[in-house]
Every structure is written in structure tokens, then in C-alpha cells.
Design a protein around this motif. Structure first.
Motif, PDB file in Angstrom:
ATOM      1  N   PRO A 107     -23.407   9.804  52.446  1.00 32.66           N
ATOM      2  CA  PRO A 107     -24.687  10.506  52.382  1.00 32.66           C
ATOM      3  C   PRO A 107     -24.689  11.488  51.199  1.00 32.66           C
ATOM      4  CG  PRO A 107     -23.618  10.866  54.500  1.00 32.66           C
ATOM      5  CD  PRO A 107     -22.693  10.065  53.665  1.00 32.66           C
ATOM      6  N   TYR A 108     -25.877  11.920  50.813  1.00 34.58           N
ATOM      7  CA  TYR A 108     -26.019  12.763  49.623  1.00 34.58           C
ATOM      8  C   TYR A 108     -25.221  14.064  49.745  1.00 34.58           C
ATOM      9  CZ  TYR A 108     -28.079  15.698  46.054  1.00 34.58           C
ATOM     10  OH  TYR A 108     -28.247  16.531  44.990  1.00 34.58           O
ATOM     11  N   GLU A 109     -25.272  14.720  50.887  1.00 34.00           N
ATOM     12  CA  GLU A 109     -24.560  15.984  51.073  1.00 34.00           C
ATOM     13  C   GLU A 109     -23.051  15.802  50.941  1.00 34.00           C
ATOM     14  OE1 GLU A 109     -25.763  19.101  51.352  1.00 34.00           O
ATOM     15  OE2 GLU A 109     -27.713  18.191  50.955  1.00 34.00           O
ATOM     16  N   ASP A 110     -22.519  14.716  51.504  1.00 34.93           N
ATOM     17  CA  ASP A 110     -21.085  14.456  51.395  1.00 34.93           C
ATOM     18  C   ASP A 110     -20.694  14.086  49.964  1.00 34.93           C
ATOM     19  OD1 ASP A 110     -20.741  15.032  54.027  1.00 34.93           O
ATOM     20  OD2 ASP A 110     -20.594  12.945  54.700  1.00 34.93           O
ATOM     21  N   LEU A 111     -21.563  13.359  49.276  1.00 33.97           N
ATOM     22  CA  LEU A 111     -21.297  13.004  47.883  1.00 33.97           C
ATOM     23  C   LEU A 111     -21.278  14.255  47.005  1.00 33.97           C
ATOM     24  CD1 LEU A 111     -20.819  10.687  45.908  1.00 33.97           C
ATOM     25  CD2 LEU A 111     -23.281  10.561  45.593  1.00 33.97           C
ATOM     26  N   LYS A 112     -22.213  15.138  47.252  1.00 35.22           N
ATOM     27  CA  LYS A 112     -22.265  16.399  46.511  1.00 35.22           C
ATOM     28  C   LYS A 112     -21.005  17.226  46.771  1.00 35.22           C
ATOM     29  CE  LYS A 112     -25.336  19.742  47.418  1.00 35.22           C
ATOM     30  NZ  LYS A 112     -26.631  20.409  47.591  1.00 35.22           N
ATOM     31  N   ARG A 113     -20.573  17.253  48.019  1.00 39.54           N
ATOM     32  CA  ARG A 113     -19.347  17.978  48.366  1.00 39.54           C
ATOM     33  C   ARG A 113     -18.129  17.343  47.713  1.00 39.54           C
ATOM     34  NH1 ARG A 113     -16.967  21.548  51.649  1.00 39.54           N
ATOM     35  NH2 ARG A 113     -15.051  20.977  52.717  1.00 39.54           N
ATOM     36  N   PHE A 114     -18.078  16.008  47.672  1.00 41.14           N
ATOM     37  CA  PHE A 114     -16.966  15.307  47.036  1.00 41.14           C
ATOM     38  C   PHE A 114     -16.872  15.675  45.561  1.00 41.14           C
ATOM     39  CE2 PHE A 114     -15.598  11.705  44.442  1.00 41.14           C
ATOM     40  CZ  PHE A 114     -14.279  11.604  44.858  1.00 41.14           C
ATOM     41  N   VAL A 115     -18.001  15.679  44.857  1.00 38.71           N
ATOM     42  CA  VAL A 115     -17.993  15.993  43.424  1.00 38.71           C
ATOM     43  C   VAL A 115     -17.495  17.420  43.198  1.00 38.71           C
ATOM     44  CG1 VAL A 115     -19.491  16.342  41.411  1.00 38.71           C
ATOM     45  CG2 VAL A 115     -19.763  14.316  42.827  1.00 38.71           C
ATOM     46  N   LYS A 116     -17.978  18.345  44.016  1.00 36.77           N
ATOM     47  CA  LYS A 116     -17.572  19.740  43.877  1.00 36.77           C
ATOM     48  C   LYS A 116     -16.081  19.917  44.128  1.00 36.77           C
ATOM     49  CE  LYS A 116     -18.179  22.939  47.080  1.00 36.77           C
ATOM     50  NZ  LYS A 116     -18.801  23.903  47.998  1.00 36.77           N
ATOM     51  N   LEU A 117     -15.565  19.338  45.208  1.00 37.36           N
ATOM     52  CA  LEU A 117     -14.153  19.483  45.540  1.00 37.36           C
ATOM     53  C   LEU A 117     -13.249  18.754  44.556  1.00 37.36           C
ATOM     54  CD1 LEU A 117     -14.259  19.160  49.423  1.00 37.36           C
ATOM     55  CD2 LEU A 117     -14.073  21.241  48.060  1.00 37.36           C
ATOM     56  N   ASP A 118     -13.707  17.598  44.070  1.00 35.84           N
ATOM     57  CA  ASP A 118     -12.924  16.840  43.099  1.00 35.84           C
ATOM     58  C   ASP A 118     -12.833  17.600  41.779  1.00 35.84           C
ATOM     59  OD1 ASP A 118     -11.455  14.453  42.417  1.00 35.84           O
ATOM     60  OD2 ASP A 118     -13.145  13.975  41.087  1.00 35.84           O
ATOM     61  N   ASN A 119     -13.942  18.181  41.340  1.00 35.29           N
ATOM     62  CA  ASN A 119     -13.913  18.982  40.106  1.00 35.29           C
ATOM     63  C   ASN A 119     -12.982  20.180  40.263  1.00 35.29           C
ATOM     64  OD1 ASN A 119     -15.640  17.401  38.607  1.00 35.29           O
ATOM     65  ND2 ASN A 119     -17.460  18.538  39.191  1.00 35.29           N
ATOM     66  N   ARG A 120     -13.052  20.825  41.403  1.00 32.65           N
ATOM     67  CA  ARG A 120     -12.197  21.987  41.649  1.00 32.65           C
ATOM     68  C   ARG A 120     -10.724  21.588  41.618  1.00 32.65           C
ATOM     69  NH1 ARG A 120     -13.592  24.934  46.998  1.00 32.65           N
ATOM     70  NH2 ARG A 120     -15.482  25.405  45.825  1.00 32.65           N
ATOM     71  N   ALA A 121     -10.395  20.438  42.208  1.00 32.14           N
ATOM     72  CA  ALA A 121      -9.007  19.967  42.225  1.00 32.14           C
ATOM     73  C   ALA A 121      -8.519  19.627  40.822  1.00 32.14           C
ATOM     74  CB  ALA A 121      -8.877  18.760  43.144  1.00 32.14           C
ATOM     75  N   ARG A 122      -9.388  18.996  40.028  1.00 30.05           N
ATOM     76  CA  ARG A 122      -8.998  18.656  38.656  1.00 30.05           C
ATOM     77  C   ARG A 122      -8.790  19.905  37.809  1.00 30.05           C
ATOM     78  NH1 ARG A 122     -12.791  16.332  35.908  1.00 30.05           N
ATOM     79  NH2 ARG A 122     -14.342  16.106  37.519  1.00 30.05           N
ATOM     80  N   ILE A 123      -9.635  20.924  37.990  1.00 37.07           N
ATOM     81  CA  ILE A 123      -9.486  22.173  37.241  1.00 37.07           C
ATOM     82  C   ILE A 123      -8.171  22.850  37.607  1.00 37.07           C
ATOM     83  CG2 ILE A 123     -10.409  24.524  37.033  1.00 37.07           C
ATOM     84  CD1 ILE A 123     -13.220  23.227  37.227  1.00 37.07           C
ATOM     85  N   LYS A 124      -7.840  22.888  38.893  1.00 32.15           N
ATOM     86  CA  LYS A 124      -6.575  23.490  39.327  1.00 32.15           C
ATOM     87  C   LYS A 124      -5.384  22.742  38.753  1.00 32.15           C
ATOM     88  CE  LYS A 124      -7.896  25.685  43.640  1.00 32.15           C
ATOM     89  NZ  LYS A 124      -7.665  25.746  45.087  1.00 32.15           N
ATOM     90  N   GLU A 125      -5.464  21.425  38.734  1.00 35.05           N
ATOM     91  CA  GLU A 125      -4.367  20.622  38.194  1.00 35.05           C
ATOM     92  C   GLU A 125      -4.195  20.879  36.702  1.00 35.05           C
ATOM     93  OE1 GLU A 125      -3.126  15.923  37.726  1.00 35.05           O
ATOM     94  OE2 GLU A 125      -4.703  16.496  39.132  1.00 35.05           O
ATOM     95  N   ASN A 126      -5.303  20.908  35.961  1.00 32.33           N
ATOM     96  CA  ASN A 126      -5.224  21.174  34.520  1.00 32.33           C
ATOM     97  C   ASN A 126      -4.682  22.570  34.243  1.00 32.33           C
ATOM     98  OD1 ASN A 126      -6.187  18.657  33.814  1.00 32.33           O
ATOM     99  ND2 ASN A 126      -8.317  19.330  33.668  1.00 32.33           N
ATOM    100  N   ASN A 127      -5.089  23.542  35.040  1.00 33.54           N
ATOM    101  CA  ASN A 127      -4.583  24.903  34.859  1.00 33.54           C
ATOM    102  C   ASN A 127      -3.090  24.990  35.128  1.00 33.54           C
ATOM    103  OD1 ASN A 127      -7.061  25.875  34.113  1.00 33.54           O
ATOM    104  ND2 ASN A 127      -7.575  26.658  36.142  1.00 33.54           N
ATOM    105  N   SER A 128      -2.605  24.268  36.139  1.00 30.28           N
ATOM    106  CA  SER A 128      -1.182  24.308  36.420  1.00 30.28           C
ATOM    107  C   SER A 128      -0.377  23.611  35.319  1.00 30.28           C
ATOM    108  CB  SER A 128      -0.886  23.683  37.783  1.00 30.28           C
ATOM    109  OG  SER A 128      -1.147  22.283  37.754  1.00 30.28           O
ATOM    110  N   ILE A 129      -0.930  22.569  34.735  1.00 31.57           N
ATOM    111  CA  ILE A 129      -0.247  21.876  33.635  1.00 31.57           C
ATOM    112  C   ILE A 129      -0.171  22.790  32.424  1.00 31.57           C
ATOM    113  CG2 ILE A 129      -0.467  19.986  31.969  1.00 31.57           C
ATOM    114  CD1 ILE A 129      -1.581  18.286  34.298  1.00 31.57           C
ATOM    115  N   LYS A 130      -1.283  23.506  32.135  1.00 31.73           N
ATOM    116  CA  LYS A 130      -1.286  24.417  30.998  1.00 31.73           C
ATOM    117  C   LYS A 130      -0.348  25.593  31.224  1.00 31.73           C
ATOM    118  CE  LYS A 130      -5.974  23.433  29.463  1.00 31.73           C
ATOM    119  NZ  LYS A 130      -7.347  23.968  29.332  1.00 31.73           N
ATOM    120  N   ALA A 131      -0.226  26.037  32.458  1.00 31.60           N
ATOM    121  CA  ALA A 131       0.651  27.175  32.760  1.00 31.60           C
ATOM    122  C   ALA A 131       2.110  26.795  32.588  1.00 31.60           C
ATOM    123  CB  ALA A 131       0.403  27.660  34.190  1.00 31.60           C
ATOM    124  N   LYS A 132       2.467  25.542  32.814  1.00 34.46           N
ATOM    125  CA  LYS A 132       3.853  25.093  32.667  1.00 34.46           C
ATOM    126  C   LYS A 132       4.251  24.998  31.206  1.00 34.46           C
ATOM    127  CE  LYS A 132       3.967  22.526  36.993  1.00 34.46           C
ATOM    128  NZ  LYS A 132       4.022  21.216  37.601  1.00 34.46           N
TER     129      LYS A 132
END
Length: 133
Positions: A107-132
Motif C-alpha cells: 500500500p502507498y503508506e507502507d511504500l512511503k515508509r519503506f523509502v524513508k527507512l531505506d534512505n535512512r539506512a543507506r545514509i547511516k551506512e555511508n556515514n559509517s564507511i566515511k568515518a572508518k
């Protein structure tokens, strides 16, 4: 350590103006006056017994008053509250659960939530890679 060095220079007769410590602030280890029978204030941090009766606690929202001269609001029956309020407590799926589902059938609400959480996870991963690096 720095205090010992300054004292040594002063004892050698070097004036304060040369040392540049005329307005130097020092810190003491403590006042030396401890309260009798107390150990680090643990007794003061202990939770206090509530003086409110059980009847007041079950009929009012204690501590919800934000007005200076106001009173705590009364708890109303569920029929008095709007319908959307009950949906705030609904559990929403986590990112791992959304990744297991087919994105095209979400459903649209779950898809919107997926995009938000996926973007947040990718940003955290990129930040941890840059910090290393």
C-alpha cells in the motif's frame, strides 16, 4: 601539574605578569564539608512516594496541565476521542519486514515508509564507511 610548575616559577622570583597567570583560575578538589550520613546524594535522588489517591490517578491525566492556573484534564470515555487517535498506537512494519514483501503490492503508506527507512539506512551506512576512512 601546571600548578606545580607555576609554584616553582613563583618561588624562583618570577613575577606574575611574566608568567601571565595573574587572572588564572584554579579548581579545588572539593569543599571538604560533606553532609553527615549521606553518600554522594543517593538518598536525595530516590523517588518519592506519590501523595495522589488511586481515584485521582484513574480519572485525570496527572501532569498534563501546561497552564499556570489550569487543572489536569479529566480522562474521557473512548467515544469522546477522535478515531485517528487510536491509530497512533498501531504497530508499523520495520524495514526488514518491508524488504521481505513485494514492493509492487505494498500500500502507498507502507511504500512511503519503506523509502524513508531505506534512505535512512543507506545514509547511516555511508556515514559509517566515511568515518572508518
Amino acid at each position: 601539574m601546571a600548578g606545580n610548575c607555576i609554584r616553582a616559577w613563583r618561588s624562583a622570583g618570577v613575577p606574575k605578569e611574566v608568567l601571565g597567570v595573574g587572572g588564572c583560575r584554579t579548581f579545588s578538589a572539593g569543599s571538604g564539608k560533606a553532609k553527615k550520613g549521606s553518600k554522594g546524594g543517593a538518598a536525595a535522588d530516590a523517588p518519592k512516594e506519590s501523595t495522589l489517591s488511586k481515584e485521582v490517578k484513574s480519572t485525570t491525566v496527572v501532569g498534563a496541565n501546561i497552564l499556570k492556573d489550569g487543572a489536569d484534564p479529566k480522562i474521557l470515555p473512548d467515544s469522546e476521542y477522535p478515531e485517528w487517535l487510536s491509530h497512533l498506537l498501531d504497530k508499523r512494519p520495520a524495514l526488514s519486514e518491508l524488504r521481505r514483501k513485494d514492493l509492487e503490492t505494498l500500500p502507498y503508506e507502507d511504500l512511503k515508509r519503506f523509502v524513508k527507512l531505506d534512505n535512512r539506512a543507506r545514509i547511516k551506512e555511508n556515514n559509517s564507511i566515511k568515518a572508518k576512512n
